[in-house]
Design a protein around this motif. Sequence first.
Motif: not given
Length: 150
Positions: A48-73
Amino acid sequence: MAYWLLKSEPEVYSIEDLKREGRALWDGVRNYQARNYLMQMQEGDLCFFYHSRALPPGIAGLCRVVRTLLPDPTQFDPQSPYFDPKATPERPRWFTVEVEFLEAWPLIPLEALKALFPKDHPLVKRGNRLSVMPVPPEVAEALIARRGSR
């Protein structure tokens, strides 16, 4: 399949940005608990894609994990605000996932989420700073059903 909540400030990266790009790395996480949650994610998990520090904050959509355990570049880039001088390509300290856009939703505000999430869940507890957290399956199913009834 597991369910997760990913928080982002919409002026930094929004659900509309993910929609436009299609896929993105969820990079720049520098909290160990949030990183550990990222490392537990599996391909196919829903987020669930959550918009923080928004007025109001809340869930704005949905996404799916497609690759895992990737070193953060960003940990290797001295120009990045997320640079970590102790990280090396041979021994990365920070990991991430790649997500793909599924749906943008009419915002479900935090006030409405408080009725769905357990009272002790980090999203609804005051002072929570985690940008990645698990979502109980019964809450995830209720959120998905709610989206379908809008």
